[in-house]
Design an enzyme around this catalytic site. Structure first.
Site, PDB file in Angstrom:
ATOM      1  N   THR A 104      62.837  45.477  25.624  1.00 43.44           N
ATOM      2  CA  THR A 104      62.874  46.558  24.643  1.00 43.44           C
ATOM      3  C   THR A 104      61.690  46.510  23.679  1.00 43.44           C
ATOM      4  O   THR A 104      61.111  47.549  23.354  1.00 43.44           O
ATOM      5  CB  THR A 104      64.190  46.488  23.830  1.00 43.44           C
ATOM      6  OG1 THR A 104      65.273  46.365  24.752  1.00 43.44           O
ATOM      7  CG2 THR A 104      64.398  47.735  23.001  1.00 43.44           C
ATOM      8  N   ALA A 115      66.160  37.835  25.544  1.00 42.54           N
ATOM      9  CA  ALA A 115      66.842  38.789  24.652  1.00 42.54           C
ATOM     10  C   ALA A 115      66.612  38.488  23.178  1.00 42.54           C
ATOM     11  O   ALA A 115      66.591  37.336  22.754  1.00 42.54           O
ATOM     12  CB  ALA A 115      68.344  38.841  24.915  1.00 42.54           C
ATOM     13  N   GLY A 116      66.442  39.542  22.435  1.00 39.33           N
ATOM     14  CA  GLY A 116      66.399  39.461  20.978  1.00 39.33           C
ATOM     15  C   GLY A 116      65.013  39.466  20.372  1.00 39.33           C
ATOM     16  O   GLY A 116      64.872  39.604  19.154  1.00 39.33           O
ATOM     17  N   LYS A 169      68.637  37.169  38.248  1.00 38.28           N
ATOM     18  CA  LYS A 169      68.901  36.923  36.838  1.00 38.28           C
ATOM     19  C   LYS A 169      70.343  37.325  36.610  1.00 38.28           C
ATOM     20  O   LYS A 169      70.696  38.496  36.724  1.00 38.28           O
ATOM     21  CB  LYS A 169      67.955  37.749  35.962  1.00 38.28           C
ATOM     22  CG  LYS A 169      68.173  37.468  34.489  1.00 38.28           C
ATOM     23  CD  LYS A 169      67.479  38.461  33.602  1.00 38.28           C
ATOM     24  CE  LYS A 169      68.223  38.530  32.289  1.00 38.28           C
ATOM     25  NZ  LYS A 169      67.807  39.665  31.482  1.00 38.28           N
TER      26      LYS A 169
END
Lengths: 255, 322
Positions: A205, A182-183, A94
């Site tokens: 996360t 992401a996000g 990645k």
């Protein structure tokens, strides 16, 4: 979903950083039934991969997708990719080339250059990119077979900041696996990405820092499955006006 | 006579508990001076169970709450609490931290100024964990060594332990299944220009960092947790994160001298909680992870309970029969 010749059924790719403990990480991996986990490599970790943490990851039986998180230059990312290949014995990488340490926005110029170097070297590259169509084309030209556009800045949990751009990516690259990376903050963000026709979602996360990571991992899987089913079921288009679901003519006269 | 391999934090705390209950102990340590071979040398020395609950199981509180009183009998403990702050842009981290923890009060700019006058204009919001404290790890290791010796314990420094010991407290060197090293890095700053009197935790999305005052203008900063068994010196990346965190807390640290940097491997089990286990006739206390000073007292008591349990089992049996 087919990624570099490998068929995977789970559409959730899970990051392994920031969990309270490896035991909780293993619980989360089991709870969401993911088949691909991402790991970040550092020189220190390469020096010490005998460490039990890596055994925990290997024992999950998932594919390991090493990443170049935190690399700020082409050279750094390429070196990290080689280290990952050596340590983990995989051609998957990645690819992150970070342009700005504050926003963690991808440096798309460095990204394309690093992708070309790595693809030429036999790597199977998963590039973390913006939702820019031209950059996507350049990455495919470089040899990438997967694109990983961002939903929002890394770790921000803002959800999809620009759904229209993702929708046009889907239209522009109908046959390329698109993974939102992401996000993502909440399950509804993941469902939304899948409803837009994305092939999968990569997140870290949102699960790792949730109060109950395993439960959030499960929730994400449910949302991803729901979003995917909704996309395949061909949803109706929104309208400005109400549309009654039963005929108006022929109502009983109650006067 | 109870023999103990390792005179680091786990070995010394266990020896102390055993001696206090009347047992004889002999310790063996490869280091030539008290604490010299112990990863606890690199610890922050925070006695902060309520803050740690943010990323640890409830046991850090149930086992750790008594640690301040335990250490009070051994070494000076600074009981000034922990102040948790975040840069304005990371304020969401403060909200998250407050949801995962308890026993704090929300503090605003004026409160922060009262607690730490030099930080009053730096942070407008924070959490204050009043009941927490800290100690100086190296002082504490030396003081605990002294206590053990005063109580009649024998410590053989620079000496390998016999092949068979009663209690193994050798940390990462112990042959225990599931034990893994977690690397941590730290720096010690000499900065007499800055006056901060209590532990400061700076929340940051990637890496929560802590600054612990050691007195006389000396500060310790640490916080990295890396899944690695590497014993290399700290990386530039880690140091620059730590040093820029110090600078974020107080710009005066720009003038600090970096008088030491170090890296240590903390032994941990998969759930990051310590445990007392038994294997081939030896008892092991291990897995203190980043909670050595916090959890060693309670774990040492469990060790002492185990070794001195014959009488307590008798008592229990008598009580049950009665």
């Amino acid at each position: 979903m087919r990624l570099y010749g490998i068929d995977v059924t789970s559409r959730l790719l899970l990051g392994t950083a920031q969990y309270p403990s490896p035991a909780i990480l293993a619980d989360a991996i089991r709870a969401c039934d993911t088949q691909i986990i991402t790991v970040s490599l550092r020189r220190e970790t390469a020096d010490g991969t005998g460490a039990g943490f890596w055994d925990t990851l290997r024992e999950t039986g998932t594919y390991i997708l090493p990443n170049t998180a935190g690399c700020h230059s082409v050279q750094e990312a390429v070196t990290t990719a080689h280290m990952a290949r050596e340590v983990l014995g995989t051609d998957w990488i990645k690819l992150e080339v970070i342009g700005h340490s504050d926003t963690l926005q991808p440096d798309v110029f460095g990204l394309v250059e690093a992708a070309r170097i790595l693809c030429d070297d036999g790597f199977q590259v998963f590039p973390y990119t913006t939702d820019d169509l031209v950059v996507g084309e350049r990455l495919l030209d470089a040899g990438c077979e997967v694109l990983m556009p961002w939903g929002a800045p890394i770790g921000s949990g803002q959800g999809l900041r620009n759904p229209d751009a993702l929708r046009s990516m889907r239209a522009h690259f109908p046959d390329v696996p698109l993974i939102v990376d992401a996000g993502i903050g909440r399950p509804s963000d993941a469902a939304k990405a899948m409803e837009l026709g994305m092939d999968a979602v990569l997140l870290n996360t949102a699960v790792a820092k949730a109060g109950d990571p395993a439960e959030m991992a499960r929730a994400m899987t449910l949302a991803i499955d729901a979003g995917r089913a909704g996309y395949l079921a061909d949803p109706i288009e929104p309208r400005d006006m109400a549309v009654p679901s039963t005929p108006l003519l022929g109502l009983a006269e109650l006067a | 006579m109870i023999t103990i391999a390792g005179a680091g934090l786990a070995g010394l705390a266990s020896a102390y508990e055993l001696l206090m209950r009347g047992a004889d102990v002999t310790l063996y340590d490869l280091g030539h001076a008290p604490g010299s071979n112990s990863v606890a040398r690199f610890a922050g020395g925070m006695l902060a169970p309520w803050c740690e609950r943010e990323s640890a199981e409830e046991q850090v509180i149930t086992l750790g709450a008594q640690a301040l009183d335990w250490w009070d009998q051994i070494t000076p403990v600074t009981r000034r609490g922990t102040l948790v702050v975040a840069p304005t842009r990371d304020r969401a981290e403060l909200t998250r931290f407050s949801r995962r923890t308890n026993k704090y009060r929300q503090v605003a700019q004026a409160d922060i100024a009262e607690l730490e006058p030099e930080l009053g204009d730096r942070f407008s919001q924070g959490l204050f964990f009043e009941r927490e404290g800290h100690l100086d790890p190296r002082q504490a290791l030396a003081d605990l060594t002294g206590k053990v010796q005063t109580l009649g314990g024998t410590i053989h420094f620079g000496t390998p332990a016999p092949a068979q010991v009663d209690l193994d407290c050798t940390g990462s060197a112990a042959p225990l299944p599931g034990l893994r090293p977690v690397r941590g890095e730290m720096a010690i700053l000499d900065c007499p220009e800055v006056a901060i009197s209590r532990t400061i935790r700076l929340l940051h999305p990637r890496m929560p960092l802590y600054l612990v005052p050691r007195g006389n203008g000396i500060y310790m900063i640490g916080g990295t947790m890396i899944e690695s068994s590497s014993t290399r010196a700290p990386s530039v990346r880690s140091l620059s994160e730590m040093l820029s965190a110090a600078f974020t807390i107080h710009p005066g640290f720009a003038e600090a001298s970096v008088i030491e940097t170090g890296a240590g491997l903390r032994p941990a089990f998969a759930d990051n909680l310590p445990r007392v286990t038994h294997q081939n006739g030896t008892t092991y206390l291990n897995g203190l992870y980043r909670h050595g000073f916090l959890l060693a007292p309670a774990m040492a008591q469990q060790v002492a309970d185990h070794f001195l349990s014959e009488t307590s089992h008798e008592d229990h049996r008598e009580r049950t029969i009665a």
